[in-house]
Design a protein around this motif. Sequence first.
Motif, PDB file in Angstrom:
ATOM      1  N   ASN A 177       0.814  -1.217   0.000  1.00  0.00           N
ATOM      2  CA  ASN A 177       0.000   0.000   0.000  1.00  0.00           C
ATOM      3  C   ASN A 177       0.855   1.279   0.000  1.00  0.00           C
ATOM      4  OD1 ASN A 177       0.885  -0.413   2.669  1.00  0.00           O
ATOM      5  ND2 ASN A 177      -0.938   0.544   3.549  1.00  0.00           N
ATOM      6  N   VAL A 178       2.114   1.156  -0.395  1.00  0.00           N
ATOM      7  CA  VAL A 178       3.020   2.310  -0.437  1.00  0.00           C
ATOM      8  C   VAL A 178       3.408   2.610  -1.871  1.00  0.00           C
ATOM      9  CG1 VAL A 178       5.305   3.166   0.229  1.00  0.00           C
ATOM     10  CG2 VAL A 178       3.923   1.898   1.881  1.00  0.00           C
ATOM     11  N   THR A 179       3.286   3.882  -2.236  1.00  0.00           N
ATOM     12  CA  THR A 179       3.784   4.353  -3.524  1.00  0.00           C
ATOM     13  C   THR A 179       4.858   5.401  -3.271  1.00  0.00           C
ATOM     14  OG1 THR A 179       2.030   6.009  -3.687  1.00  0.00           O
ATOM     15  CG2 THR A 179       1.622   3.911  -4.765  1.00  0.00           C
ATOM     16  N   VAL A 180       5.724   5.581  -4.254  1.00  0.00           N
ATOM     17  CA  VAL A 180       6.849   6.495  -4.130  1.00  0.00           C
ATOM     18  C   VAL A 180       6.704   7.587  -5.183  1.00  0.00           C
ATOM     19  CG1 VAL A 180       9.367   6.685  -4.245  1.00  0.00           C
ATOM     20  CG2 VAL A 180       8.319   4.647  -3.252  1.00  0.00           C
ATOM     21  N   ASP A 181       6.945   8.829  -4.778  1.00  0.00           N
ATOM     22  CA  ASP A 181       6.800   9.968  -5.681  1.00  0.00           C
ATOM     23  C   ASP A 181       7.822  11.027  -5.289  1.00  0.00           C
ATOM     24  OD1 ASP A 181       5.765  11.559  -7.705  1.00  0.00           O
ATOM     25  OD2 ASP A 181       3.870  11.969  -6.697  1.00  0.00           O
ATOM     26  N   SER A 182       7.861  12.096  -6.060  1.00  0.00           N
ATOM     27  CA  SER A 182       8.712  13.236  -5.712  1.00  0.00           C
ATOM     28  C   SER A 182       7.948  14.528  -5.983  1.00  0.00           C
ATOM     29  CB  SER A 182      10.016  13.223  -6.510  1.00  0.00           C
ATOM     30  OG  SER A 182       9.769  13.388  -7.888  1.00  0.00           O
ATOM     31  N   HIS A 183       8.345  15.551  -5.272  1.00  0.00           N
ATOM     32  CA  HIS A 183       7.762  16.888  -5.430  1.00  0.00           C
ATOM     33  C   HIS A 183       8.906  17.864  -5.169  1.00  0.00           C
ATOM     34  CE1 HIS A 183       4.659  19.942  -5.511  1.00  0.00           C
ATOM     35  NE2 HIS A 183       5.065  20.408  -4.342  1.00  0.00           N
ATOM     36  N   VAL A 184       9.478  18.375  -6.236  1.00  0.00           N
ATOM     37  CA  VAL A 184      10.699  19.163  -6.098  1.00  0.00           C
ATOM     38  C   VAL A 184      10.477  20.663  -6.221  1.00  0.00           C
ATOM     39  CG1 VAL A 184      12.189  17.260  -6.831  1.00  0.00           C
ATOM     40  CG2 VAL A 184      11.300  18.862  -8.542  1.00  0.00           C
ATOM     41  N   ASP A 185       9.248  21.056  -6.520  1.00  0.00           N
ATOM     42  CA  ASP A 185       8.993  22.478  -6.695  1.00  0.00           C
ATOM     43  C   ASP A 185       7.618  22.822  -6.121  1.00  0.00           C
ATOM     44  OD1 ASP A 185       9.503  25.080  -7.552  1.00  0.00           O
ATOM     45  OD2 ASP A 185       8.539  24.739  -9.488  1.00  0.00           O
ATOM     46  N   GLY A 186       7.597  23.647  -5.101  1.00  0.00           N
ATOM     47  CA  GLY A 186       6.327  24.060  -4.521  1.00  0.00           C
ATOM     48  C   GLY A 186       6.161  23.560  -3.102  1.00  0.00           C
ATOM     49  N   LEU A 187       5.047  23.926  -2.523  1.00  0.00           N
ATOM     50  CA  LEU A 187       4.761  23.623  -1.128  1.00  0.00           C
ATOM     51  C   LEU A 187       4.175  22.228  -0.959  1.00  0.00           C
ATOM     52  CD1 LEU A 187       3.027  26.967  -0.091  1.00  0.00           C
ATOM     53  CD2 LEU A 187       5.413  26.276   0.334  1.00  0.00           C
ATOM     54  N   LEU A 188       4.431  21.653   0.186  1.00  0.00           N
ATOM     55  CA  LEU A 188       3.845  20.374   0.557  1.00  0.00           C
ATOM     56  C   LEU A 188       2.325  20.470   0.529  1.00  0.00           C
ATOM     57  CD1 LEU A 188       4.913  17.654   2.611  1.00  0.00           C
ATOM     58  CD2 LEU A 188       3.129  18.884   3.795  1.00  0.00           C
ATOM     59  N   ALA A 189       1.781  21.585   0.989  1.00  0.00           N
ATOM     60  CA  ALA A 189       0.329  21.780   0.984  1.00  0.00           C
ATOM     61  C   ALA A 189      -0.227  21.719  -0.438  1.00  0.00           C
ATOM     62  CB  ALA A 189      -0.029  23.117   1.638  1.00  0.00           C
ATOM     63  N   ASP A 190       0.514  22.252  -1.406  1.00  0.00           N
ATOM     64  CA  ASP A 190       0.085  22.182  -2.811  1.00  0.00           C
ATOM     65  C   ASP A 190       0.025  20.739  -3.296  1.00  0.00           C
ATOM     66  OD1 ASP A 190      -0.011  24.966  -2.895  1.00  0.00           O
ATOM     67  OD2 ASP A 190       2.029  25.128  -3.700  1.00  0.00           O
ATOM     68  N   TYR A 191       1.048  19.971  -2.941  1.00  0.00           N
ATOM     69  CA  TYR A 191       1.081  18.559  -3.327  1.00  0.00           C
ATOM     70  C   TYR A 191      -0.121  17.834  -2.722  1.00  0.00           C
ATOM     71  CZ  TYR A 191       2.626  13.777  -4.026  1.00  0.00           C
ATOM     72  OH  TYR A 191       2.694  12.463  -4.400  1.00  0.00           O
ATOM     73  N   CYS A 192      -0.382  18.069  -1.454  1.00  0.00           N
ATOM     74  CA  CYS A 192      -1.501  17.407  -0.780  1.00  0.00           C
ATOM     75  C   CYS A 192      -2.827  17.740  -1.435  1.00  0.00           C
ATOM     76  CB  CYS A 192      -1.531  17.776   0.706  1.00  0.00           C
ATOM     77  SG  CYS A 192      -0.185  17.053   1.658  1.00  0.00           S
ATOM     78  N   ARG A 193      -3.037  19.003  -1.740  1.00  0.00           N
ATOM     79  CA  ARG A 193      -4.279  19.407  -2.414  1.00  0.00           C
ATOM     80  C   ARG A 193      -4.415  18.700  -3.757  1.00  0.00           C
ATOM     81  NH1 ARG A 193      -3.840  24.836  -0.193  1.00  0.00           N
ATOM     82  NH2 ARG A 193      -2.396  25.350  -1.848  1.00  0.00           N
ATOM     83  N   ARG A 194      -3.353  18.720  -4.546  1.00  0.00           N
ATOM     84  CA  ARG A 194      -3.381  18.126  -5.887  1.00  0.00           C
ATOM     85  C   ARG A 194      -3.601  16.614  -5.830  1.00  0.00           C
ATOM     86  NH1 ARG A 194       1.610  18.894  -7.551  1.00  0.00           N
ATOM     87  NH2 ARG A 194       2.192  16.727  -7.545  1.00  0.00           N
ATOM     88  N   ALA A 195      -3.007  15.941  -4.834  1.00  0.00           N
ATOM     89  CA  ALA A 195      -3.081  14.483  -4.737  1.00  0.00           C
ATOM     90  C   ALA A 195      -4.257  13.991  -3.891  1.00  0.00           C
ATOM     91  CB  ALA A 195      -1.763  13.945  -4.168  1.00  0.00           C
ATOM     92  N   GLY A 196      -5.015  14.903  -3.305  1.00  0.00           N
ATOM     93  CA  GLY A 196      -6.149  14.505  -2.473  1.00  0.00           C
ATOM     94  C   GLY A 196      -5.723  13.820  -1.181  1.00  0.00           C
ATOM     95  N   ILE A 197      -4.665  14.322  -0.578  1.00  0.00           N
ATOM     96  CA  ILE A 197      -4.143  13.755   0.667  1.00  0.00           C
ATOM     97  C   ILE A 197      -4.518  14.664   1.826  1.00  0.00           C
ATOM     98  CG2 ILE A 197      -2.010  13.238   1.926  1.00  0.00           C
ATOM     99  CD1 ILE A 197      -0.849  12.320  -0.777  1.00  0.00           C
ATOM    100  N   ASP A 198      -5.048  14.064   2.895  1.00  0.00           N
ATOM    101  CA  ASP A 198      -5.516  14.825   4.055  1.00  0.00           C
ATOM    102  C   ASP A 198      -4.635  14.678   5.288  1.00  0.00           C
ATOM    103  OD1 ASP A 198      -7.883  15.786   2.773  1.00  0.00           O
ATOM    104  OD2 ASP A 198      -8.738  13.787   3.022  1.00  0.00           O
TER     105      ASP A 198
END
Length: 141
Positions: free
Chosen positions: A62-83
């Motif tokens: 149940n684990v996936t691996v990704d990267s986010h190298v530009d922007g805020l963590l909050a932006d990533y969460c919003r885009r990915a639907g993570i709460d």
Amino acid sequence: MRALFPGSFDPVTQGHQDVLRRAAGLFDEVVVCVMVNSNKTARFAVRERLDRLRTAAAELSNVTVDSHVDGLLADYCRRAGIDVVVRGVRGGPDLAYEMPMARMNHQLAGVETIFIPADPALAHISSTLVTTMGQQDRAPE
């Protein structure tokens, strides 16, 4: 419920692996995400960190691996639907460092932060320490 376990993972440590295993037991899905910390000079390229994380998470279905190298963590969460964001903490200094970020992520994106205390046997390990020790173990060129 989906959770995000972000970090620089430079390099991935046994402490990271422990927190990831424990988070995987709590959530339906955990996205472990390599983030870029502008306050640190990276030793390993993002691609290498992703490969090491994939190896570390290979047995966690149940684990996936990704990267986010530009922007805020909050932006990533919003885009990915993570709460939920998962953070490992070794002690008081880690918690003091993480709290303002947790509050800001909640304010910006409604994201809750869950703190998982480090296994006492691994609490002394940090990526910075591993990197420093690795450099000392190298033979002079």
